[in-house]
Structures are given as C-alpha cells and as structure tokens.
Design a protein around this motif. Structure first.
Motif, short mmCIF file in Angstrom:
data_model
loop_
_atom_site.label_atom_id
_atom_site.label_comp_id
_atom_site.label_asym_id
_atom_site.label_seq_id
_atom_site.Cartn_x
_atom_site.Cartn_y
_atom_site.Cartn_z
N GLU A 83 27.10 43.15 15.59
CA GLU A 83 27.33 43.71 16.93
C GLU A 83 28.83 43.72 17.15
OE1 GLU A 83 25.20 41.76 20.00
OE2 GLU A 83 23.24 42.57 19.37
N VAL A 84 29.43 44.86 16.86
CA VAL A 84 30.88 44.98 16.90
C VAL A 84 31.32 45.24 18.34
CG1 VAL A 84 32.87 46.24 16.02
CG2 VAL A 84 30.86 45.92 14.57
N GLN A 85 32.23 44.42 18.83
CA GLN A 85 32.81 44.61 20.16
C GLN A 85 34.12 45.38 20.00
OE1 GLN A 85 33.18 41.00 22.36
NE2 GLN A 85 30.96 40.67 22.52
N ALA A 86 34.18 46.57 20.60
CA ALA A 86 35.35 47.43 20.47
C ALA A 86 35.81 47.86 21.86
CB ALA A 86 35.04 48.64 19.61
N MET A 87 36.94 48.54 21.89
CA MET A 87 37.52 49.00 23.16
C MET A 87 38.05 50.41 22.95
SD MET A 87 40.46 47.18 25.50
CE MET A 87 39.40 45.76 25.78
N SER A 88 37.73 51.32 23.92
CA SER A 88 38.13 52.71 23.81
C SER A 88 39.58 52.89 24.21
CB SER A 88 37.23 53.58 24.70
OG SER A 88 37.45 53.29 26.05
N ALA A 89 40.04 54.16 24.14
CA ALA A 89 41.42 54.46 24.50
C ALA A 89 41.70 54.19 25.98
CB ALA A 89 41.74 55.92 24.17
N GLU A 90 40.64 54.23 26.85
CA GLU A 90 40.84 53.93 28.27
C GLU A 90 40.74 52.45 28.57
OE1 GLU A 90 38.33 55.84 27.12
OE2 GLU A 90 38.18 57.75 28.20
N LYS A 91 40.75 51.59 27.52
CA LYS A 91 40.63 50.14 27.68
C LYS A 91 39.27 49.75 28.23
CE LYS A 91 44.93 49.59 26.41
NZ LYS A 91 45.25 51.00 26.23
N MET A 136 39.93 56.89 20.42
CA MET A 136 39.00 57.84 21.03
C MET A 136 38.70 57.39 22.45
SD MET A 136 36.35 58.30 17.83
CE MET A 136 35.38 59.55 18.68
N THR A 137 38.42 58.40 23.31
CA THR A 137 37.99 58.10 24.67
C THR A 137 36.51 57.73 24.66
OG1 THR A 137 37.42 60.40 25.13
CG2 THR A 137 39.69 59.70 25.58
N MET A 138 36.08 57.11 25.77
CA MET A 138 34.68 56.72 25.86
C MET A 138 33.75 57.92 25.83
SD MET A 138 32.74 54.07 26.02
CE MET A 138 33.62 52.70 26.71
N GLU A 139 34.19 59.03 26.42
CA GLU A 139 33.36 60.26 26.41
C GLU A 139 33.23 60.79 24.99
OE1 GLU A 139 31.01 63.06 28.42
OE2 GLU A 139 31.92 61.19 29.09
N VAL A 194 33.41 59.03 22.20
CA VAL A 194 32.54 58.12 21.45
C VAL A 194 31.08 58.34 21.81
CG1 VAL A 194 31.98 55.69 21.06
CG2 VAL A 194 34.35 56.40 21.20
N PHE A 195 30.80 58.53 23.13
CA PHE A 195 29.42 58.66 23.57
C PHE A 195 28.80 59.99 23.14
CE2 PHE A 195 26.24 59.75 26.83
CZ PHE A 195 25.40 58.67 26.68
N ARG A 196 29.56 61.08 23.30
CA ARG A 196 29.01 62.39 22.97
C ARG A 196 29.06 62.69 21.48
NH1 ARG A 196 27.86 65.39 27.33
NH2 ARG A 196 28.77 64.79 29.34
N GLY A 197 29.98 62.12 20.75
CA GLY A 197 30.08 62.38 19.31
C GLY A 197 29.66 61.17 18.48
N THR A 198 28.47 60.61 18.80
CA THR A 198 28.01 59.42 18.09
C THR A 198 27.87 59.69 16.59
OG1 THR A 198 26.81 58.78 20.08
CG2 THR A 198 26.22 57.66 18.04
N LYS A 199 27.37 60.87 16.24
CA LYS A 199 27.19 61.19 14.83
C LYS A 199 28.54 61.26 14.10
CE LYS A 199 25.00 64.60 11.80
NZ LYS A 199 24.23 65.86 11.75
#
Length: 484
Positions: free
Chosen positions: A48-56, A113-116, A118-123
């Motif tokens: 379970e990798v904990q990461a942070m997006s470009a928007e923190k 990457m932004t959260m959007e 990451v979420f929309r381009g999961t593949k």
C-alpha cells in the motif's frame, strides 16, 4: 556426484574448474566444487504505497506485484543467482528491496502528476509505474510478471476521491432531472395536440351526421335535386380536401421549424375557421327547416328553386373560403422566401468581410516578413563590416545609387546657367622690398584701388546696379570711362 534440479529450480555450481559460477538444470558436482539450488518461481508482493500528487494531496495506492527471476535471459539469471538467490524470496531483505524500488518510483511519478491526471489516467499511470520499476529491477535480474493496481484510496483526513464521487453523482442526478423535465414537457404538449385533433375530428363527424340526417328528410324531387347537388358539393369537397391535405403536408414539413407562438396563432385561426363553418351549417339547417315549412304552403317548383339557390350560395361561400386559405398560405411562403433571401445576403456579406479581413492579415504578415528580412540583411552587413555604422551607411548609399542621384540633381540645378568669372590682380608687382615700410603700405592701398573698377563692373553686369557717383567712374576694357 550427479545432481538434478526440479522443474522450477536451477543448480549453481562453483569451485575447481569454474571461473565464476555455472548455472545448469543438471550436472556433475566434482570434488572441490560447491552446489546450491535456487527456486525461480515468481512471488506475489502486496503493498500500500502512500504517495502525494503535484497539488500536495496524499493518497494510498494499493498494488500487487508478481515478481520473479528472468529465466529467458542468461545474464539476468546470472545476476539473480549472485545477488538474490542467497536470500529467501519471502525474507524481509528481498521484500524490502522490492518494496523500496516500487514505492520510490511510484512517489516520483505521482509527484509529477495532478490528482485529476492520476485518477482519470489510471491505466497510463499503472503502465508508467510498471516500466520505471522494471528498469530498476533489471539490475537484480528480476522480472515483473504481473502488476495489479487497485482503486486509489483516500488518506484519512483527505477525502478527495469521496468528494469527487459525490460530485459525479450529483451531476448525474441533475442531468436525470433535466431529462425527466424535458420528457414531461414533450408528453404534455403531445397530449394537448391529440386532444385538439380529437375535438376537431369529433366536431367534423357530428356536423356531417347532422347534414346527412337533414338531407334524408324530404320528398322525391327535393331528394333528387339535393342528391345531385350534394354529389357536386361532395366532389368539390373531396378535391378541396385533397388540396388541403397536400397543403397540410407542406405545412407540416415546414412547420417543424416554426416557433411555438406561430403554432398558437395557427391554432387560433383554425378554431375561428371551424366556428365559421359550424355557423354556416347551422344557418343552412335553419334554411332547410324554413324550406320544409314553405313546401306545405307554396308550390313544389318554387321550393325546388329556393333550395337550388341556397345550395349555390353555400357552394360560393365554401369556394371563397378556400381561396382565402390559399392566398394566406401563399403569403406565408413568400414571407419565408424573403427571410431565406435576407439570410443568404447576410451570409454573403459576412463571407466578403471575412475575405477582406484575411487579405488584410496576409498583407500585414507580408510587411512583417519584409521588415524581418530587411533587418536580417542589415544585421548581416553590419556584422560583415565589423560594426562600422559609417561604412554601412556609405555602402548602402553607393549600392542604392544615392551619390549618383545627388550628382544628377546638382547637374540639373546649374544646367542652363552662364556664369561670368572675373579675375583681377594688383598687377603682380613684386616691387623692391628694400624700401621703407611706408612705401609698401602705399603699394597695397594702390592695389586695392586697382581692384575696385573690375569689381564694380562685375556687380553691374550680374545685378544691374551702379556704384555711387562719389566712388568714381567705371572704365571699360578699352580704357574709356563709362558715365553710367
């Protein structure tokens, strides 16, 4: 001793006669040699990798990686045998190694990457992680057989994905409400339209029924004349109905694009026309009733003539009504044609304006390109002349023929002039310089006086002005004095 490995195992032999290591499935182990067995079956690692997006924004990325030695490459298998095989595949050492690589590459990729995204381009995100982790695992001879990235999970206290899901649900609910409202509106409009058509058809059938019932009440002669008249009227009505059906079809084809207000006006007009038709039928029934009464009092012939005139009047009224409807329909078509012509003219003027604008833009682009080319030309010349602006100016003036034009202009300026050039001197007397200073001074004064007559002569020839009388008389070239 002869050793044989299982299907998912390899033998690693080192020692006498082997420079490095030897990896085989089966072979002899000689005295002075050592043999070890390692398993090449892949192992599942769950993280379970904990990461942070470009928007923190932090998030959790659950993932399952199936990793094992690369058995189709001898070099990779050799790396694995040297670096990983001494440790158990399920040991903390191997797990921490794999987990460190996966978490490091995942965090680096998520931070860019932004959260959007990451979420929309999961593949695509999964593919990027897979490729970057595989590059790091190659140095250990490991291969990712399978990688499954589960649904992104919010970190407690940061419910980004839950709020995003609620936003999507609310948007879908609002769109559904809009669709239901539109469907309800179409249903109500359609119901009102069908009710109006039903009432119109019912009124028409009732009127025809009353007419038939009244027509059957009469005597033979009346019935015969009435039947002939009705046949004629019926034929005309059928022709009119065919024409009306054709006109109605054309109206319906054009009416889909009309606005609601036009439809309401047409409905009101239709109701008014129908009321006029019903009033006409009522009056005709009253006339028929009066005719029946008159038949008992007057002769049959008079009754027949009266009935014929009534039918002719009704036919004339019906004909005028249809002519009026045809004129109305023609006026509507002419108005539509004028509207289409106006729209076409507006579109043509708009296209012409766009063409002129495009031409102006092209002219401006050409001027900009010419200015840029001239600037590049001058910059190149200045660099070739070592930054000497004076040399650049002289070169441009020579190259453009400026000096030649200046010579032509100066030549044209003095063309046709006939100047007179007068040269005079004090006689060129060198004299004897051995005298006193007073004698030299007197000679200079005498020289000045000798120059005055030719000077005044030149002024007279070029300007026509004479010197004052007190300055003496001018002498011409022959030595004679000129009184003027």
């Amino acid at each position: 001793m002869y050793r044989v490995a299982n299907a998912s195992e390899y033998l690693v032999i080192t020692g006498v006669g082997i420079s490095d290591i030897k990896i085989v499935k089966k072979g002899w182990v000689l005295p002075g040699q050592s043999c070890a067995v390692f398993d090449v079956s892949p192992v599942n690692y769950t993280f379970e990798v904990q990461a942070m997006s470009a928007e923190k924004l932090p998030f959790v990325l659950p993932a399952v990686f199936t990793i094992g030695p690369r058995v189709d490459d001898d070099a990779s298998l050799l790396k694995y045998a040297k670096l990983i095989s001494p440790h158990d595949k399920l040991s903390n050492h191997v797990k921490e190694l794999v987990q460190g690589i996966i978490e490091g590459e995942t965090r680096v990729l998520a931070a860019s990457m932004t959260m959007e995204e990451v979420f929309r381009g999961t593949k695509e995100f999964k593919q990027e992680v897979f490729e970057k982790v595989q590059l790091e695992l190659n140095q250990f001879g490991l291969l990712i057989y399978n990688a499954n990235v589960k649904q992104l999970v919010d970190v407690p206290g940061h419910e980004y994905f839950s709020y995003l899901g609620q936003k999507t649900q609310m948007e879908a609910a609002n769109q559904a409400k809009v669709d239901v409202s539109e469907a309800r509106m179409k249903g109500e409009v359609g119901a009102k339209l069908r009710e109006g058509q039903t009432l119109q058809n019912a009124a028409k059938i009732d009127a025809e029924t009353k007419i038939i019932a009244t027509q059957r009440q009469g005597e033979g002669k009346k019935e015969e004349i009435k039947v002939r008249t009705q046949v004629k009227v019926y034929e005309n009505e059928r022709e009119a109905e065919v024409a009306e059906a054709n006109a109605e079809l054309a109206k319906k084809k054009a009416g889909w694009t009309k606005e609601a207000e036009v439809a309401q006006v047409e409905a009101a007009k239709s109701v008014a026309l129908r009321e006029a038709e019903l009033q006409t039928e009522v009056e005709r029934m009253n006339a028929l009733t009066r005719t029946e009464k008159l038949k008992a009092e007057f002769l049959s012939k008079a009754s027949v003539e009266y009935e014929t005139k009534v039918q002719e009047a009704n036919w004339e009224l019906y004909r005028k009504k249809k002519v009026a409807e045809a004129v109305l329909y023609q006026k509507e078509k002419e108005a539509e044609a004028q509207k289409a012509t106006a729209e076409a003219g507006f579109y043509a003027r708009q296209q012409l304006a766009d063409a002129e604008l495009y031409a102006k833009k092209r002219e401006a682009d050409a001027l900009v390109a010419l200015a840029q080319a001239q600037g590049t030309y001058l910059r190149t010349l200045l660099e070739a002349l070592g930054g000497n602006y004076a040399a650049l100016r002289d070169y441009l003036m020579i190259n453009n023929g400026v000096f030649l034009e200046m010579a032509k202009v100066n030549a044209q300026a003095i063309q046709g002039l006939q100047p007179k050039i007068s040269i005079w001197t004090n006689g060129g007397e060198g004299g004897d310089r051995s005298g006193t200073g007073t004698g030299d001074a007197m000679k200079d004064v005498a020289g000045v006086y000798r120059m005055l007559p030719p000077l005044f002569k030149t002024v007279e020839e070029q300007t026509g002005m004479l010197p004052p009388a007190w300055m003496g008389m001018l002498t011409d070239s022959s030595g004679k004095s000129d009184p003027n």
